[in-house]
Every structure is written in structure tokens, then in C-alpha cells.
Design a protein around this motif. Structure first.
Motif, PDB file in Angstrom:
ATOM      1  N   TRP A  19       0.858  -1.184   0.000  1.00  0.00           N
ATOM      2  CA  TRP A  19       0.000   0.000   0.000  1.00  0.00           C
ATOM      3  C   TRP A  19       0.895   1.235   0.000  1.00  0.00           C
ATOM      4  O   TRP A  19       1.469   1.613   1.010  1.00  0.00           O
ATOM      5  N   GLN A  20       1.014   1.847  -1.119  1.00  0.00           N
ATOM      6  CA  GLN A  20       1.907   2.994  -1.260  1.00  0.00           C
ATOM      7  C   GLN A  20       1.154   4.292  -1.006  1.00  0.00           C
ATOM      8  O   GLN A  20       0.075   4.518  -1.545  1.00  0.00           O
ATOM      9  N   GLY A  21       1.738   5.114  -0.177  1.00  0.00           N
ATOM     10  CA  GLY A  21       1.085   6.359   0.174  1.00  0.00           C
ATOM     11  C   GLY A  21       1.755   7.568  -0.427  1.00  0.00           C
ATOM     12  O   GLY A  21       2.747   7.479  -1.150  1.00  0.00           O
ATOM     13  N   LYS A  22       1.193   8.704  -0.104  1.00  0.00           N
ATOM     14  CA  LYS A  22       1.753   9.988  -0.507  1.00  0.00           C
ATOM     15  C   LYS A  22       1.650  10.917   0.689  1.00  0.00           C
ATOM     16  O   LYS A  22       1.066  10.569   1.721  1.00  0.00           O
ATOM     17  N   ALA A  23       2.214  12.061   0.583  1.00  0.00           N
ATOM     18  CA  ALA A  23       2.201  13.011   1.698  1.00  0.00           C
ATOM     19  C   ALA A  23       0.762  13.378   2.055  1.00  0.00           C
ATOM     20  O   ALA A  23      -0.071  13.638   1.173  1.00  0.00           O
TER      21      ALA A  23
END
Length: 463
Positions: free
Chosen positions: A242-246
Motif C-alpha cells: 500500500w503505497q502512500g503519498k504526503a
């Protein structure tokens, strides 16, 4: 919208619970220890709590997203609730009926709930199916489709529920009080939104809200029950991609107090009773006076033997039920009194309730009342720790509100150390009778003659 069965417990304990490990014989010396809890932060920022329990062949999954309805953009109130409700209505791999059937085949279901400050996604089942249940649970959370047809179907359901709200007077009156206490602050709008706002929510807004708020660094997952080390590795393998962002820079404003008493009547023809709500701004959950006020509220209106219940219900016979609570939130929450009365007894019920609050604030509590409140809180405390699921839920709540686990481990010690002076000082600081908003939900024709003594009672028609 499905509601978590744990929420009523939290409404009473407001984040208080503990797993019981040991307790000695002296009630004043009781000590609780948390069950073993392992907390780990994955490389993507997601936090995972593991709380093992081998007593039953089951596992539980609870994911908290630390954003809620307070993040709804102005004019799109209800967006968070709509988003979380749509997760089980189809993923990129499964349609809504397939998701429901797959959970049913595992003897389980998917449950979601949304509040002002967070969203919760839960499921549980037999431990023999824990791998399949994990895969299904993760698919629903991480791969929503937000199919246009499902968006429209859910919109219709929410609109129907909103249209029926005035026919549930007690629930509706609570929303009306929030509107008066919080005004235009995000806490002042219903979690479900309004008919106007829900009609305007677009599928692209839902997808954008999901993308912004459903970030691993904004999520805490609790795994409870019968599992081993290999399963913990499987959990981490499932959620690590699960890749997130700011996260969006969001600073919720602090609600502003309206420092004068006001009276508002929301009228609907045909109501046979009058719902009465009296409230003001309260405290944030991490306020150092939280436990003192919680104990003070037990005395005022948080228990059957409370002052409000004794005076308004038992002595005067003006209602069958009256209570008060501090609904603490991430920012300043509310203090509220909730009751109802016959239409011909409304003025008496309002005056009696305000008189009790005035005396409570002016004179404070007694040593006898304090001792009774301590005994009640300590006696009821174990009810919040019956299962590891409840422990997990409370641990998640504490993390959402930035409260240390020492609130749990030191609970008895802290309760027993509070004095009459401590509570009376907190009452003086936080309870302001002159700020109270009095809100009625009633038939104006049935009550208007009684309201002249209160001065200017604003009136608003409810369809």
C-alpha cells in the motif's frame, strides 16, 4: 450505514478501557495491566497493533483511518460517510454482491462506521479462515471501484435516511443541538451530511477524498485473536505494498464559544412530546481535565443517581429520562443535557434542568458524591475490557486523540487521586450555564404559550 457494536461502549467510556490481567484484594489498590500488545510501524507508515488471544478460534481486524466527517469540504458534507460506505459496494476485483457473498461464505461480514474524527472498518471470523478473510478485507479497503451505479444507489439510501431523520426525534434533536453549539464549524454538520450536500456529491469527489485520506501513514490496523508469527508476517506482506503519498496539510480550527445563553425552537407539526437539548462547548479529548469532568458528570447527569435524574425525573416527575455528557473530540467537543417532556411540561423541565446546572457550577460537588462517583467508575471499568476487540478499539481511539496508554494503566490510581477541589475547579473552568444553548424540537402550537418567560425564542420550521 452499518454501525460498530462497540460504539455505544465508547459513548459511555469515551475512550476508557483496559484488559484485565491482575487485581489485588483492596479496591483502592486495584491494578490493571494491559494484555500483551505489540505495535509495529511498516515502512509505508502504517501502524499495526497485534493483540493475541488463544482462548477462542477467531480473529478480528479493525482499521482506523484518522480522518472523519470533520474533513468534509464545505458544501459536500457527508463525503466521508459516503466514501467509507461505498468500500464494500465493489472493488476492482469483486462486485458488491460478490463481496457480500464472499464474506458470508467465511461466516463474516464487513462493517464500517464514520465519526467526526475517524473512520472504522472491521471484520472478524474463525481463525481457520484468517488468511482468506485477510485477503478479502484488504481487497475491499485497498481497491475500491466506486462504480457510478453503486454511488447512485448509496446516494439514494442516504437521502432516504436523511429524509426520515425528523421522524426520529431524539436522534434529530441531538443534531440540532450540534448545529447551535458549533455553528459553521465542521463539528456542526451531521456526519451523514444534508439532503442538499449529499445530492451534490460527485463520484470524482469520492475518489479524490479516498485518495487523500486513505493513506497508510493515516491508518492504524489492529489484529486480535488466535494467530501466530507467520500470520503477522502475512499481514505485513499484504499491507506493505500500500503505497502512500504526503498527507494533506489540514489544521482543523478550534470551535469558538458563543458566550451568551440562547433559545431555539425547531418546530414540526404533530409532535406529541418535546425533545429538549441544552448544551455548550466542552473540551478536547486530550484536555488534562478530562477525567475530572468525566467524574463530575457522573454526579451531574451521567448516572441514574445523578442530580439531574433525581431532581427532574424523580422529584418533579417531568420526564422519564434525563442525562448529560461531555462529548470530547479532537478539538473542543461539547457538553450536553438530553431529555424530553410532555408538551405541557416543557417550561418546567427547562427551568429545573438549568437550575440544577446553575447550582452544580456555583456550589460544586460534595465528598459523599465524589466517593460514590469513584466507586461507580471503578466498578464499571471492567465492562470495557471483556474482549480483545474492545481493547483494540479503545487503543485505536486513544491513538486517534493523542492520549497515552497510561490513561489505561493508571486509571484506578488517577481516579482515586482526584479530590473534591479538583473537580470543583474543573467545573468552574469548563461549565458555563450562561453560555448554554437551549434547543427544542416540538410542535410550536403545543408549546409556544410556555416559552414567553424565556424571552426571545427563535423558531425554525422543519418540513
Amino acid at each position: 450505514m452499518k454501525k460498530s457494536s462497540l460504539l455505544p461502549l465508547i459513548l459511555f467510556f469515551l475512550g476508557v478501557s483496559l484488559a484485565c490481567s491482575s487485581m489485588n484484594s483492596k479496591s483502592s489498590e486495584k491494578q490493571f495491566e494491559l494484555r500483551p500488545v505489540q505495535e509495529k510501524t511498516l515502512p509505508n507508515g502504517m501502524r499495526v497493533l497485534y493483540i493475541p488471544d488463544t482462548s477462542l478460534p477467531r480473529v478480528g481486524y479493525q482499521l482506523m483511518i484518522r480522518s472523519g466527517a470533520a474533513r468534509d469540504p464545505q458544501g459536500s458534507e457527508g463525503l466521508a460517510a459516503m466514501t467509507v460506505a461505498l468500500l464494500e459496494q465493489g472493488s476492482k476485483k469483486r462486485k458488491a454482491l460478490e463481496i457480500a457473498d464472499d464474506f458470508a461464505q467465511l461466516g463474516s461480514s464487513f462493517n464500517e462506521s464514520s465519526a467526526m474524527d475517524y473512520m472504522m472498518l472491521t471484520t472478524s471470523g474463525l481463525s481457520q479462515f484468517k488468511d482468506q478473510l485477510l485477503d478479502l478485507y484488504a481487497d475491499v479497503i485497498l481497491n475500491p471501484a466506486f462504480a457510478p451505479a453503486e454511488v447512485e444507489r448509496k446516494r439514494s439510501q442516504v437521502l432516504a435516511e436523511l429524509m426520515q431523520l425528523p421522524d426520529r426525534p431524539s436522534e434529530y434533536a441531538a443534531l440540532l443541538l450540534d448545529r447551535e453549539v458549533f455553528g459553521q464549524h465542521p463539528y456542526g454538520h451531521p456526519v451523514l451530511g444534508t439532503i442538499k450536500s449529499v445530492k451534490g456529491i460527485q463520484r470524482d469527489q469520492i475518489a479524490k477524498f479516498y485518495s487523500a485520506q486513505f493513506q497508510p501513514a493515516n491508518a492504524i490496523l489492529a489484529i486480535t485473536g488466535n494467530f501466530d508469527e507467520a500470520f503477522k508476517e502475512r499481514v505485513e506482506k499484504t499491507f506493505s505494498p500500500w503505497q502512500g503519498k504526503a498527507l494533506e496539510n489540514f489544521e482543523m480550527p478550534i470551535p469558538k464559544a458563543h458566550v451568551q445563553r440562547s433559545f431555539k425552537l425547531y418546530t414540526k407539526p404533530g409532535l406529541q412530546q418535546t425533545q429538549i437539548r441544552i448544551g455548550q462547548l466542552g473540551i478536547a479529548r486530550n484536555d488534562p481535565d478530562f477525567l475530572k469532568l468525566r467524574m463530575g458528570n457522573v454526579i451531574l447527569g451521567g448516572a441514574f443517581a445523578s442530580r439531574l435524574n433525581q431532581k427532574v425525573r424523580d422529584d418533579l416527575g417531568l420526564t422519564y429520562s434525563i442525562s448529560s455528557q461531555f462529548d470530547a473530540k479532537l478539538r473542543t467537543g461539547s457538553f450536553e443535557i438530553s431529555t424530553f417532556a410532555r408538551n405541557d411540561k416543557v417550561a418546567e423541565a427547562i427551568k429545573a434542568s438549568l437550575q440544577v446546572v446553575d447550582e452544580f457550577q456555583a456550589k460544586g460537588i460534595t465528598e459523599k458524591e465524589l466517593n460514590a462517583a469513584k466507586a461507580l467508575l471503578i466498578g464499571q471499568f471492567p465492562a470495557a475490557i471483556e474482549t480483545t476487540d474492545r481493547l483494540a478499539f479503545n487503543l485505536l481511539i486513544l491513538r486517534a486523540y493523542g492520549v497515552s496508554d497510561s490513561y489505561l494503566t493508571d486509571f484506578f490510581q488517577n481516579v482515586n487521586s482526584i479530590t473534591v477541589a479538583d473537580i470543583n475547579e474543573a467545573i468552574k473552568k469548563h461549565v458555563h450555564p450562561e453560555w448554554m444553548k437551549v434547543v427544542l424540537f416540538a410542535d410550536e402550537k403545543a408549546v409556544q404559550k410556555q416559552l414567553v418567560d424565556f424571552g426571545n425564542f427563535q423558531v425554525e420550521q422543519i418540513p
